[in-house]
Every structure is written in structure tokens, then in C-alpha cells.
Motif scaffolding. Structure first.
Motif, PDB file in Angstrom:
ATOM      1  N   HIS A 255       0.838  -1.207   0.000  1.00  0.00           N
ATOM      2  CA  HIS A 255       0.000   0.000   0.000  1.00  0.00           C
ATOM      3  C   HIS A 255       0.870   1.254   0.000  1.00  0.00           C
ATOM      4  O   HIS A 255       0.694   2.162  -0.824  1.00  0.00           O
ATOM      5  CB  HIS A 255      -0.917  -0.029   1.221  1.00  0.00           C
TER       6      HIS A 255
ATOM      7  N   GLU B 226      -7.952   4.521  -4.993  1.00  0.00           N
ATOM      8  CA  GLU B 226      -7.923   3.699  -3.786  1.00  0.00           C
ATOM      9  C   GLU B 226      -7.014   2.509  -4.020  1.00  0.00           C
ATOM     10  O   GLU B 226      -7.135   1.814  -5.028  1.00  0.00           O
ATOM     11  CB  GLU B 226      -9.328   3.196  -3.427  1.00  0.00           C
TER      12      GLU B 226
ATOM     13  N   VAL C 116      -6.269  -0.989  -2.537  1.00  0.00           N
ATOM     14  CA  VAL C 116      -6.997  -1.927  -1.686  1.00  0.00           C
ATOM     15  C   VAL C 116      -6.090  -2.468  -0.586  1.00  0.00           C
ATOM     16  O   VAL C 116      -4.970  -2.914  -0.846  1.00  0.00           O
ATOM     17  CB  VAL C 116      -7.576  -3.086  -2.520  1.00  0.00           C
TER      18      VAL C 116
ATOM     19  N   GLU D  99     -11.020  -3.512   2.224  1.00  0.00           N
ATOM     20  CA  GLU D  99     -11.354  -4.107   0.937  1.00  0.00           C
ATOM     21  C   GLU D  99     -12.805  -3.818   0.520  1.00  0.00           C
ATOM     22  O   GLU D  99     -13.049  -3.401  -0.614  1.00  0.00           O
ATOM     23  CB  GLU D  99     -11.118  -5.618   1.016  1.00  0.00           C
TER      24      GLU D  99
ATOM     25  N   ASP E 267     -13.199  -0.012  -0.228  1.00  0.00           N
ATOM     26  CA  ASP E 267     -12.448   0.403  -1.410  1.00  0.00           C
ATOM     27  C   ASP E 267     -13.081  -0.105  -2.702  1.00  0.00           C
ATOM     28  O   ASP E 267     -13.061   0.588  -3.716  1.00  0.00           O
ATOM     29  CB  ASP E 267     -11.007  -0.091  -1.338  1.00  0.00           C
ATOM     30  N   ARG E 268     -13.618  -1.305  -2.684  1.00  0.00           N
ATOM     31  CA  ARG E 268     -14.163  -1.905  -3.903  1.00  0.00           C
ATOM     32  C   ARG E 268     -15.619  -1.555  -4.156  1.00  0.00           C
ATOM     33  O   ARG E 268     -16.060  -1.574  -5.306  1.00  0.00           O
ATOM     34  CB  ARG E 268     -14.041  -3.425  -3.834  1.00  0.00           C
TER      35      ARG E 268
ATOM     36  N   LEU F 102      -8.810   1.784  -9.078  1.00  0.00           N
ATOM     37  CA  LEU F 102      -8.739   0.823  -7.987  1.00  0.00           C
ATOM     38  C   LEU F 102      -7.472   0.008  -8.199  1.00  0.00           C
ATOM     39  O   LEU F 102      -7.296  -0.602  -9.259  1.00  0.00           O
ATOM     40  CB  LEU F 102      -9.977  -0.083  -7.986  1.00  0.00           C
TER      41      LEU F 102
ATOM     42  N   GLU G 120      -4.898  -2.983  -6.974  1.00  0.00           N
ATOM     43  CA  GLU G 120      -4.848  -4.218  -6.200  1.00  0.00           C
ATOM     44  C   GLU G 120      -3.505  -4.909  -6.405  1.00  0.00           C
ATOM     45  O   GLU G 120      -2.822  -4.660  -7.398  1.00  0.00           O
ATOM     46  CB  GLU G 120      -5.948  -5.171  -6.650  1.00  0.00           C
TER      47      GLU G 120
END
Length: 191
Positions: A48, A113, A115, A120, A123-124, A141, A143
Motif C-alpha cells: 500500500h 484507492e 486496496v 477491501e 475500497d471496492r 482501484l 490491487e
């Protein structure tokens, strides 16, 4: 010995409002307001943190002079909505000085964002819905897929007022909207 409970730990009957985040004493860092409730952010993984650095620097390097990049600044989306996107791109004219603690949704071109396990669902699902309802034209997004970054790029559909996926990127993000962007995601290995 009984310790005092902080005032912010007990919400008012109608929930908190966006401006409350600037008035509540001793809030933990990066506290968000979603649907009138305070959301406390947990510890972040290294992925992150590294992605924030990589995205922030890549966007700053490519952003035109009339745009600015910020990370971990809250955005007022409505009276009871003040999330804190990981990275945002906003119009330079929206800057109000070094004392600013938030920006308005209408000032943003892009919300990102990254994740995390603890966020989670938000964010999703919830945050993209809120960003779209507020009219933020672009949303990313990010990931980790087996330790490699994947950036899902969304654009606001004016007909549905929801986001539609315009592409997923691994290795490199090359886009022409909201401006010319070129970010080498493999640089995460060098950080």
C-alpha cells in the motif's frame, strides 16, 4: 481505574457531519466519515505504502500545470460523507492554502484507492459508489495480484452516473485521460 471515553467514540443521534472531522479532538490519523459514521484506518501493508509513493510521483511527473496531486487528504462528498482517497488529482485553482484539511468533490478529476485487507469492502464497493454519485470523473482501484500491482481504470458514465471499467493495467499505466499519464508499475521493485 476507568479512563475517559473520547467524545468522538459516541456518535450523535443523526451521525457525524463532514465538518465534524475538523472539530473533534484527538481523532486518530486518517479517520474517514462514511454515511455519517467514523471509520478508523488500520495499519497499512508495505504494498500500500509503495503504491502510494509510485502513483503520487508518477502523476506529479505527468500532470499538467493546472492540476495538483495529493495523497491521503479527505474529500467532502456531501454532508455525511468525507472519505480519504489514497491519492487524488485536483484542479490547482481549488487550493486554499496550507491549512486545508479537505477538498470538495467538484475539484477532483481522479480519486484512487489502493486496496488494503482491512478496507477491501469500502475500497471496492462503497467508496466508488460515493465518488461516482459525487461526480468525480475518474476512479482507479489498485490491487495486488500475486505481489504485482494491477490498476483498474474507471470512467464516469454520464447516463448511469456510475463507473465503467475502461481498462486494467499491469506493468505500465499509459493513458490519455484525464491527461497523458505514463507510470511504470514495475518500479515498485526498486522502492
Amino acid at each position: 481505574m476507568i479512563s475517559e471515553v473520547p467524545g468522538w467514540s459516541i456518535p450523535p443521534p443523526e451521525g457525524f457531519h463532514a465538518e465534524d472531522l475538523d472539530r473533534l479532538a484527538d481523532l486518530p490519523p486518517h479517520t474517514e466519515l462514511i454515511d455519517g459514521s467514523l471509520v478508523l484506518v488500520g495499519p497499512q501493508e508495505d504494498f500500500h505504502t509503495l503504491m502510494l509513493y509510485l502513483l503520487e510521483n508518477g502523476l506529479r511527473r505527468t500532470a499538467p500545470a493546472d492540476l495538483r496531486v495529493r495523497r491521503e487528504m479527505s474529500v467532502v462528498l456531501g454532508p455525511r460523507q468525507r472519505p480519504e482517497p489514497d491519492v487524488i488529482v485536483l484542479r490547482a485553482e481549488a487550493l486554499r492554502g496550507l491549512e486545508a484539511t479537505s477538498y470538495q468533490a467538484g475539484d477532483l478529476l481522479l480519486a484512487i484507492e489502493v486496496v488494503s485487507p482491512e478496507s477491501e469492502e469500502r475500497d471496492r464497493k462503497r467508496k466508488p459508489m460515493l465518488y461516482a454519485e459525487a461526480g468525480i470523473p475518474h476512479f482507479w482501484l489498485v490491487e495486488s495480484a500475486e505481489g504485482r500491482p494491477t490498476v483498474h481504470v474507471y470512467e464516469l458514465d454520464p447516463a448511469t452516473h456510475g463507473y465503467v471499467l475502461s481498462g486494467s493495467h499491469q506493468g505500465r499505466v499509459r493513458l490519455t485521460v484525464p491527461f497523458d499519464i505514463d507510470i511504470d508499475l514495475t518500479q515498485i521493485d526498486r522502492l
